[in-house]
Design a protein around this motif. Structure first.
Motif, PDB file in Angstrom:
ATOM      1  N   ASP A   4       0.839  -1.267  -0.011  1.00 47.07           N
ATOM      2  CA  ASP A   4      -0.028   0.142  -0.102  1.00 47.07           C
ATOM      3  C   ASP A   4       0.946   1.382  -0.086  1.00 47.07           C
ATOM      4  N   THR A   5       0.871   2.104  -0.999  1.00 45.16           N
ATOM      5  CA  THR A   5       1.850   3.125  -1.304  1.00 45.16           C
ATOM      6  C   THR A   5       1.433   4.433  -0.064  1.00 45.16           C
ATOM      7  N   ARG A   6       0.482   4.134   0.427  1.00 46.77           N
ATOM      8  CA  ARG A   6       0.216   5.231   1.763  1.00 46.77           C
ATOM      9  C   ARG A   6       0.940   5.046   2.857  1.00 46.77           C
ATOM     10  N   TRP A   7       1.628   3.998   3.065  1.00 45.34           N
ATOM     11  CA  TRP A   7       2.617   3.696   4.000  1.00 45.34           C
ATOM     12  C   TRP A   7       3.765   2.976   3.557  1.00 45.34           C
ATOM     13  N   GLU A   8       4.890   3.057   4.235  1.00 46.73           N
ATOM     14  CA  GLU A   8       6.040   2.012   4.112  1.00 46.73           C
ATOM     15  C   GLU A   8       5.814   0.528   4.919  1.00 46.73           C
ATOM     16  N   GLY A   9       6.172  -0.385   4.026  1.00 46.41           N
ATOM     17  CA  GLY A   9       5.995  -1.634   4.793  1.00 46.41           C
ATOM     18  C   GLY A   9       4.801  -2.219   5.189  1.00 46.41           C
ATOM     19  N   VAL A  10       3.840  -1.657   4.404  1.00 47.61           N
ATOM     20  CA  VAL A  10       2.187  -2.105   4.742  1.00 47.61           C
ATOM     21  C   VAL A  10       1.905  -3.024   3.431  1.00 47.61           C
ATOM     22  N   TYR A  11       1.401  -4.300   3.600  1.00 47.86           N
ATOM     23  CA  TYR A  11       0.916  -5.005   2.808  1.00 47.86           C
ATOM     24  C   TYR A  11      -0.302  -5.741   2.792  1.00 47.86           C
ATOM     25  N   SER A  12      -1.079  -5.947   1.879  1.00 48.06           N
ATOM     26  CA  SER A  12      -2.255  -6.748   1.923  1.00 48.06           C
ATOM     27  C   SER A  12      -2.417  -7.677   0.818  1.00 48.06           C
ATOM     28  N   PHE A  13      -3.461  -8.659   0.889  1.00 47.18           N
ATOM     29  CA  PHE A  13      -3.400  -9.739   0.047  1.00 47.18           C
ATOM     30  C   PHE A  13      -4.770  -9.720  -0.751  1.00 47.18           C
ATOM     31  N   GLU A  14      -5.189  -8.259  -1.072  1.00 47.23           N
ATOM     32  CA  GLU A  14      -6.176  -8.168  -2.033  1.00 47.23           C
ATOM     33  C   GLU A  14      -6.355  -8.673  -3.300  1.00 47.23           C
ATOM     34  N   ASP A  15      -4.966  -9.328  -3.808  1.00 46.55           N
ATOM     35  CA  ASP A  15      -4.874  -9.855  -4.999  1.00 46.55           C
ATOM     36  C   ASP A  15      -4.787 -11.174  -5.138  1.00 46.55           C
ATOM     37  N   SER A  16      -5.057 -11.926  -3.908  1.00 46.89           N
ATOM     38  CA  SER A  16      -5.340 -13.319  -3.803  1.00 46.89           C
ATOM     39  C   SER A  16      -6.715 -13.716  -3.877  1.00 46.89           C
ATOM     40  N   PRO A  17      -7.302 -14.446  -4.919  1.00 48.18           N
ATOM     41  CA  PRO A  17      -8.616 -15.027  -4.849  1.00 48.18           C
ATOM     42  C   PRO A  17      -8.939 -15.932  -3.670  1.00 48.18           C
ATOM     43  N   PHE A  18      -7.918 -16.766  -3.225  1.00 47.63           N
ATOM     44  CA  PHE A  18      -8.007 -17.461  -2.225  1.00 47.63           C
ATOM     45  C   PHE A  18      -8.338 -16.785  -0.865  1.00 47.63           C
ATOM     46  N   ILE A  19      -7.417 -15.810  -0.554  1.00 44.66           N
ATOM     47  CA  ILE A  19      -7.516 -15.339   0.537  1.00 44.66           C
ATOM     48  C   ILE A  19      -8.708 -14.150   0.728  1.00 44.66           C
ATOM     49  N   GLU A  50       3.768 -16.495   2.578  1.00 53.09           N
ATOM     50  CA  GLU A  50       4.122 -15.269   1.902  1.00 53.09           C
ATOM     51  C   GLU A  50       5.363 -14.719   2.506  1.00 53.09           C
ATOM     52  N   LEU A  51       5.220 -14.847   3.991  1.00 53.37           N
ATOM     53  CA  LEU A  51       6.298 -13.701   4.635  1.00 53.37           C
ATOM     54  C   LEU A  51       7.531 -14.507   4.601  1.00 53.37           C
ATOM     55  N   THR A  52       7.543 -15.657   4.330  1.00 56.49           N
ATOM     56  CA  THR A  52       8.935 -16.494   4.147  1.00 56.49           C
ATOM     57  C   THR A  52       9.807 -15.914   2.715  1.00 56.49           C
ATOM     58  N   LYS A  53       8.719 -15.299   1.704  1.00 54.40           N
ATOM     59  CA  LYS A  53       9.314 -14.869   0.662  1.00 54.40           C
ATOM     60  C   LYS A  53      10.331 -13.604   0.829  1.00 54.40           C
ATOM     61  N   THR A  54       9.998 -12.985   2.012  1.00 54.35           N
ATOM     62  CA  THR A  54      10.738 -11.552   2.599  1.00 54.35           C
ATOM     63  C   THR A  54      11.862 -12.003   3.286  1.00 54.35           C
ATOM     64  N   MET A  55      12.257 -13.329   3.761  1.00 49.51           N
ATOM     65  CA  MET A  55      13.161 -13.643   4.516  1.00 49.51           C
ATOM     66  C   MET A  55      14.285 -13.888   3.815  1.00 49.51           C
ATOM     67  N   GLU A  56      15.277 -13.714   4.823  1.00 52.06           N
ATOM     68  CA  GLU A  56      16.921 -14.145   4.080  1.00 52.06           C
ATOM     69  C   GLU A  56      17.111 -15.688   4.101  1.00 52.06           C
ATOM     70  N   HIS A 184       5.821   3.219  16.044  1.00 54.28           N
ATOM     71  CA  HIS A 184       6.787   2.443  15.771  1.00 54.28           C
ATOM     72  C   HIS A 184       6.823   2.262  14.094  1.00 54.28           C
ATOM     73  N   PRO A 185       7.506   3.324  13.481  1.00 53.94           N
ATOM     74  CA  PRO A 185       7.746   3.418  12.239  1.00 53.94           C
ATOM     75  C   PRO A 185       8.280   2.197  11.483  1.00 53.94           C
ATOM     76  N   GLU A 186       9.302   1.388  12.091  1.00 50.21           N
ATOM     77  CA  GLU A 186       9.966   0.473  11.503  1.00 50.21           C
ATOM     78  C   GLU A 186       8.950  -0.831  11.486  1.00 50.21           C
ATOM     79  N   VAL A 187       8.014  -0.833  11.986  1.00 47.35           N
ATOM     80  CA  VAL A 187       7.150  -2.023  11.771  1.00 47.35           C
ATOM     81  C   VAL A 187       6.675  -2.263  10.453  1.00 47.35           C
ATOM     82  N   GLU A 188       6.701  -3.485  10.000  1.00 49.79           N
ATOM     83  CA  GLU A 188       6.082  -4.114   8.677  1.00 49.79           C
ATOM     84  C   GLU A 188       4.557  -4.672   9.147  1.00 49.79           C
ATOM     85  N   MET A 189       3.556  -4.403   8.181  1.00 49.02           N
ATOM     86  CA  MET A 189       2.362  -4.973   8.782  1.00 49.02           C
ATOM     87  C   MET A 189       1.864  -6.049   7.351  1.00 49.02           C
ATOM     88  N   PHE A 190       1.302  -7.118   7.492  1.00 48.15           N
ATOM     89  CA  PHE A 190       0.700  -7.885   6.559  1.00 48.15           C
ATOM     90  C   PHE A 190      -0.528  -8.315   6.960  1.00 48.15           C
TER      91      PHE A 190
END
Length: 222
Positions: A4-19, A50-56, A184-190
């Motif tokens: 979501d471009t309104r915030w940094e590090g905020v993600y949704s799954f509205e592109d997933s038909p299953f979700i 999905e979160l594992t895709k962002t992991m090292e 807590h600006p560093e917090v990511e949200m899914f």
């Protein structure tokens, strides 16, 4: 997964038909406690994938019965702390831990008071020691005013500083995201979806009602 471009590090799954199908069942007022809990477990598992895709990750040698080849290991998956906000997040945590099976788990009992103050009462905190290499995931289905999560994050950070702080939820209101990002600006949200707004009682609209009551049965009115 959509950022979501309104915030940094905020993600949704509205592109997933299953979700979106699972979320539709959760929104439906006819959905009872058992399918509601199962829906939260499904969302937790999917979002953990999905979160594992962002992991090292790292490449490692592996020997098959025929020859040696190169495999993959998710380094961050072995350094996860899941903080479960009672009581609604229990099924969500169950889904998360099916994928993040190395996770240490903390428990926080926090409840939000009535409008307009929405005072937060925290009665029980049990959090494992957090290490610099950890990814801390705070599981809470409904990110409404954000007051509960701000207090939970304040408390969790007393147990050590982590590599990442991530909030995983089902629905969020813009007001709650703003509140968390301010403190807590560093917090990511899914989250599965970001809904329109809050009503005067602090409930997300269109929302799905009180996730805890719907998952475990409405409390007895005395």
């Amino acid at each position: 997964m959509i950022e979501d471009t309104r915030w940094e590090g905020v993600y949704s799954f509205e592109d997933s038909p299953f979700i979106m199908e699972v979320l539709t069942e959760l929104r439906d007022e006819r959905t009872g406690p058992i399918p509601f809990r199962k829906g939260l477990v499904k969302l937790g598992r999917y979002m953990a994938y999905e979160l594992t895709k962002t992991m090292e990750v790292e490449k490692i040698p592996v020997k098959t019965p025929l020859e040696e080849t190169t495999g993959t290991r998710i380094k961050d998956r072995r350094n996860v702390v899941i903080i479960t906000v009672l009581r609604a997040a229990i099924p969500l945590m169950e889904g998360l831990i099916k994928v993040l099976d190395h996770a240490r788990v903390g428990i926080v009992s926090a409840s939000r008071g009535k409008a307009p103050k929405f005072e937060i009462e925290m009665k029980y905190v049990k959090v494992p020691r957090i290490k610099p290499e950890d990814t801390v995931i705070v599981a809470d289905p409904m990110i409404a005013t954000g007051s509960t999560l701000v207090k939970v994050l304040d408390e969790v950070k007393k147990y050590g500083r982590a590599k990442r702080y991530v909030v995983v939820g089902v629905l969020a209101a813009p007001e709650g995201i703003d509140r968390i990002k301010e403190t807590h600006p560093e917090v990511e949200m899914f989250v599965a979806a970001i809904d329109r707004e809050l009503n005067d009682h602090g409930y997300i609209l269109p929302g799905l009602g009180d996730a805890g009551d719907r998952a475990f049965g409405a409390p007895i009115k005395l």
